[in-house]
Design a protein around this motif. Structure first.
Motif, PDB file in Angstrom:
ATOM      1  N   ASP A 254       6.829  62.968 -48.897  1.00  0.00           N
ATOM      2  CA  ASP A 254       6.908  63.190 -50.328  1.00  0.00           C
ATOM      3  C   ASP A 254       7.090  61.817 -50.974  1.00  0.00           C
ATOM      4  O   ASP A 254       8.114  61.160 -50.789  1.00  0.00           O
ATOM      5  CB  ASP A 254       8.111  64.097 -50.601  1.00  0.00           C
ATOM      6  N   ALA A 255       6.066  61.387 -51.669  1.00  0.00           N
ATOM      7  CA  ALA A 255       6.054  60.028 -52.194  1.00  0.00           C
ATOM      8  C   ALA A 255       7.247  59.743 -53.096  1.00  0.00           C
ATOM      9  O   ALA A 255       7.858  58.676 -53.010  1.00  0.00           O
ATOM     10  CB  ALA A 255       4.754  59.775 -52.946  1.00  0.00           C
ATOM     11  N   LYS A 256       7.586  60.718 -53.925  1.00  0.00           N
ATOM     12  CA  LYS A 256       8.718  60.521 -54.848  1.00  0.00           C
ATOM     13  C   LYS A 256      10.020  60.313 -54.103  1.00  0.00           C
ATOM     14  O   LYS A 256      10.786  59.410 -54.408  1.00  0.00           O
ATOM     15  CB  LYS A 256       8.869  61.754 -55.747  1.00  0.00           C
ATOM     16  N   LEU A 257      10.241  61.186 -53.161  1.00  0.00           N
ATOM     17  CA  LEU A 257      11.470  61.094 -52.362  1.00  0.00           C
ATOM     18  C   LEU A 257      11.549  59.752 -51.650  1.00  0.00           C
ATOM     19  O   LEU A 257      12.562  59.052 -51.690  1.00  0.00           O
ATOM     20  CB  LEU A 257      11.493  62.223 -51.319  1.00  0.00           C
TER      21      LEU A 257
ATOM     22  N   CYS B 189       4.231  61.812 -35.196  1.00  0.00           N
ATOM     23  CA  CYS B 189       4.161  61.485 -36.609  1.00  0.00           C
ATOM     24  C   CYS B 189       2.920  62.131 -37.195  1.00  0.00           C
ATOM     25  O   CYS B 189       1.825  61.960 -36.673  1.00  0.00           O
ATOM     26  CB  CYS B 189       4.104  59.979 -36.805  1.00  0.00           C
ATOM     27  N   ARG B 190       3.105  62.864 -38.270  1.00  0.00           N
ATOM     28  CA  ARG B 190       1.966  63.543 -38.901  1.00  0.00           C
ATOM     29  C   ARG B 190       1.524  62.834 -40.166  1.00  0.00           C
ATOM     30  O   ARG B 190       0.495  63.144 -40.722  1.00  0.00           O
ATOM     31  CB  ARG B 190       2.336  64.982 -39.277  1.00  0.00           C
ATOM     32  N   SER B 191       2.341  61.935 -40.647  1.00  0.00           N
ATOM     33  CA  SER B 191       1.989  61.325 -41.927  1.00  0.00           C
ATOM     34  C   SER B 191       1.420  59.941 -41.675  1.00  0.00           C
ATOM     35  O   SER B 191       2.105  59.034 -41.252  1.00  0.00           O
ATOM     36  CB  SER B 191       3.213  61.262 -42.830  1.00  0.00           C
ATOM     37  N   SER B 192       0.137  59.824 -41.935  1.00  0.00           N
ATOM     38  CA  SER B 192      -0.616  58.611 -41.602  1.00  0.00           C
ATOM     39  C   SER B 192      -0.006  57.344 -42.208  1.00  0.00           C
ATOM     40  O   SER B 192      -0.255  56.258 -41.742  1.00  0.00           O
ATOM     41  CB  SER B 192      -2.042  58.757 -42.111  1.00  0.00           C
ATOM     42  N   ASP B 193       0.826  57.527 -43.221  1.00  0.00           N
ATOM     43  CA  ASP B 193       1.309  56.347 -43.930  1.00  0.00           C
ATOM     44  C   ASP B 193       2.578  55.708 -43.378  1.00  0.00           C
ATOM     45  O   ASP B 193       3.085  54.772 -43.953  1.00  0.00           O
ATOM     46  CB  ASP B 193       1.494  56.670 -45.418  1.00  0.00           C
ATOM     47  N   CYS B 194       3.060  56.190 -42.264  1.00  0.00           N
ATOM     48  CA  CYS B 194       4.297  55.546 -41.786  1.00  0.00           C
ATOM     49  C   CYS B 194       4.099  54.880 -40.435  1.00  0.00           C
ATOM     50  O   CYS B 194       4.830  55.117 -39.494  1.00  0.00           O
ATOM     51  CB  CYS B 194       5.474  56.507 -41.765  1.00  0.00           C
ATOM     52  N   GLU B 195       3.106  53.994 -40.362  1.00  0.00           N
ATOM     53  CA  GLU B 195       2.822  53.334 -39.083  1.00  0.00           C
ATOM     54  C   GLU B 195       4.045  52.666 -38.485  1.00  0.00           C
ATOM     55  O   GLU B 195       4.285  52.709 -37.299  1.00  0.00           O
ATOM     56  CB  GLU B 195       1.730  52.270 -39.259  1.00  0.00           C
TER      57      GLU B 195
ATOM     58  N   ALA C 269      11.812  61.442 -43.116  1.00  0.00           N
ATOM     59  CA  ALA C 269      12.563  62.604 -43.604  1.00  0.00           C
ATOM     60  C   ALA C 269      12.032  63.846 -42.919  1.00  0.00           C
ATOM     61  O   ALA C 269      10.820  63.988 -42.717  1.00  0.00           O
ATOM     62  CB  ALA C 269      12.418  62.719 -45.120  1.00  0.00           C
ATOM     63  N   PHE C 270      12.941  64.716 -42.563  1.00  0.00           N
ATOM     64  CA  PHE C 270      12.563  65.914 -41.828  1.00  0.00           C
ATOM     65  C   PHE C 270      13.275  67.141 -42.361  1.00  0.00           C
ATOM     66  O   PHE C 270      14.400  67.054 -42.859  1.00  0.00           O
ATOM     67  CB  PHE C 270      12.899  65.753 -40.335  1.00  0.00           C
ATOM     68  N   SER C 271      12.567  68.254 -42.178  1.00  0.00           N
ATOM     69  CA  SER C 271      13.115  69.549 -42.524  1.00  0.00           C
ATOM     70  C   SER C 271      13.329  70.295 -41.212  1.00  0.00           C
ATOM     71  O   SER C 271      12.396  70.430 -40.426  1.00  0.00           O
ATOM     72  CB  SER C 271      12.078  70.230 -43.405  1.00  0.00           C
ATOM     73  N   ILE C 272      14.528  70.734 -40.966  1.00  0.00           N
ATOM     74  CA  ILE C 272      14.879  71.296 -39.656  1.00  0.00           C
ATOM     75  C   ILE C 272      15.440  72.704 -39.821  1.00  0.00           C
ATOM     76  O   ILE C 272      16.396  72.901 -40.575  1.00  0.00           O
ATOM     77  CB  ILE C 272      15.938  70.404 -38.972  1.00  0.00           C
ATOM     78  N   CYS C 273      14.829  73.642 -39.140  1.00  0.00           N
ATOM     79  CA  CYS C 273      15.344  75.008 -39.191  1.00  0.00           C
ATOM     80  C   CYS C 273      16.447  75.175 -38.147  1.00  0.00           C
ATOM     81  O   CYS C 273      16.235  74.923 -36.965  1.00  0.00           O
ATOM     82  CB  CYS C 273      14.247  76.032 -38.967  1.00  0.00           C
ATOM     83  N   GLU C 274      17.592  75.621 -38.610  1.00  0.00           N
ATOM     84  CA  GLU C 274      18.737  75.749 -37.704  1.00  0.00           C
ATOM     85  C   GLU C 274      18.646  76.991 -36.831  1.00  0.00           C
ATOM     86  O   GLU C 274      19.423  77.163 -35.905  1.00  0.00           O
ATOM     87  CB  GLU C 274      20.038  75.784 -38.508  1.00  0.00           C
ATOM     88  N   SER C 275      17.675  77.831 -37.140  1.00  0.00           N
ATOM     89  CA  SER C 275      17.536  79.024 -36.331  1.00  0.00           C
ATOM     90  C   SER C 275      16.469  78.849 -35.243  1.00  0.00           C
ATOM     91  O   SER C 275      16.749  79.005 -34.063  1.00  0.00           O
ATOM     92  CB  SER C 275      17.205  80.207 -37.238  1.00  0.00           C
ATOM     93  N   CYS C 276      15.264  78.475 -35.636  1.00  0.00           N
ATOM     94  CA  CYS C 276      14.195  78.394 -34.635  1.00  0.00           C
ATOM     95  C   CYS C 276      13.943  76.975 -34.149  1.00  0.00           C
ATOM     96  O   CYS C 276      13.088  76.746 -33.307  1.00  0.00           O
ATOM     97  CB  CYS C 276      12.903  78.987 -35.184  1.00  0.00           C
TER      98      CYS C 276
END
Lengths: 132, 132
Positions: B97-100, B70-76, B82-89
């Motif tokens: 993203d606070a809004k999301l 976990c890289r985001s300190s706010d989700c203990e 939410a994740f962004s995943i590259c289908e190639s690499c």
DNA sequence: TAACAAACGTTATATTATAACACTATGATA
DNA sequence: TATCATAGTGTTATAATATAACGTTTGTTA
């Protein structure tokens, strides 16, 4: 791309059982249920599942390794899927909410990649389970 | 709930390797990498993973059966991931993203269950892969 | 120190998914 | 019509992911 996909024998059998199910089905549970129809091996199930997913006829619930029929006519090629999952009874509901879908399809993270597809899974306790 | 969780020996070893990794790690790849430290069995890995997930130190990427720090300190306690995943690499980036997050945490489907938690996975081709 | 919870180590096994190979049916086309 | 490509089938074997069950050790706290 034909509007109405032609399904092969095995694809029909697998889709049929998923559509008739009340909840998400696992690959091996599908297998056990179709052995009377002459399907004997996991490979046959997984091949059908893969094609059905490609066609958007079914979706995989990633957190459960299970499969549900697509109920929302508008996701022929499933680029935007969202589900509501009860952690108690395992019920899964496909969410089709135009606003949500639009919001997420338009979402672009500042760090920069353009998204082609998303899958969203919500978890909670459904109304029915809350009563018990 | 203590602010700073105390980790056990195995939990530390497993977290350490996940934190140092450049991408998501699979359970068995973690296992092979820690055998020199005296961890011999999958059970030991899975137990540590379970606890680390509970604590919010790591997340499971469901579509890949793999784990990231976990890289985001706010989700203990990870109720909103939410994740962004590259289908190639296969690169995975945690989206914070606070809004999301606010939008989704507030989302309630008309059919009615109240959500406790969600997990969102976006797929695409990352900038780096697009160049190649 | 007794009692308890949490973590540990180990063996075995369950569950989920794919590889590889040979065969069949179909339709396109040279 | 021959032949080629494509998609599907059936089968055996095996890989990859995950959990059950048991007894032991460690750390906390009453």
């Amino acid at each position: 791309m034909p509007q109405t996909q032609i399904l092969s024998r095995n694809q029909k059998i697998v889709l049929d059982i998923i559509e008739k199910a009340k909840g998400p089905l696992k690959a091996y549970s599908i297998l056990f249920n179709v052995q009377k129809k002459g399907i004997n091996a996991p490979q046959q199930i997984y091949r059908a599942l893969d094609k059905l997913i490609e066609m958007g006829k079914i979706h995989k619930i990633e957190s459960k390794n299970a499969f549900v029929a697509c109920r929302s006519s508008d996701c022929e090629i499933s680029k935007a899927t969202a589900f509501s999952i009860c952690e108690s009874c395992e019920m899964v509901d496909e969410i089709s909410d135009a606003k949500l879908s639009k919001y997420l399809s338009g979402f672009n993270y500042r760090k920069g990649m353009k998204f082609k597809r998303f899958n969203l899974e919500f978890f909670g306790i459904c109304k029915k389970c809350k009563k018990d």
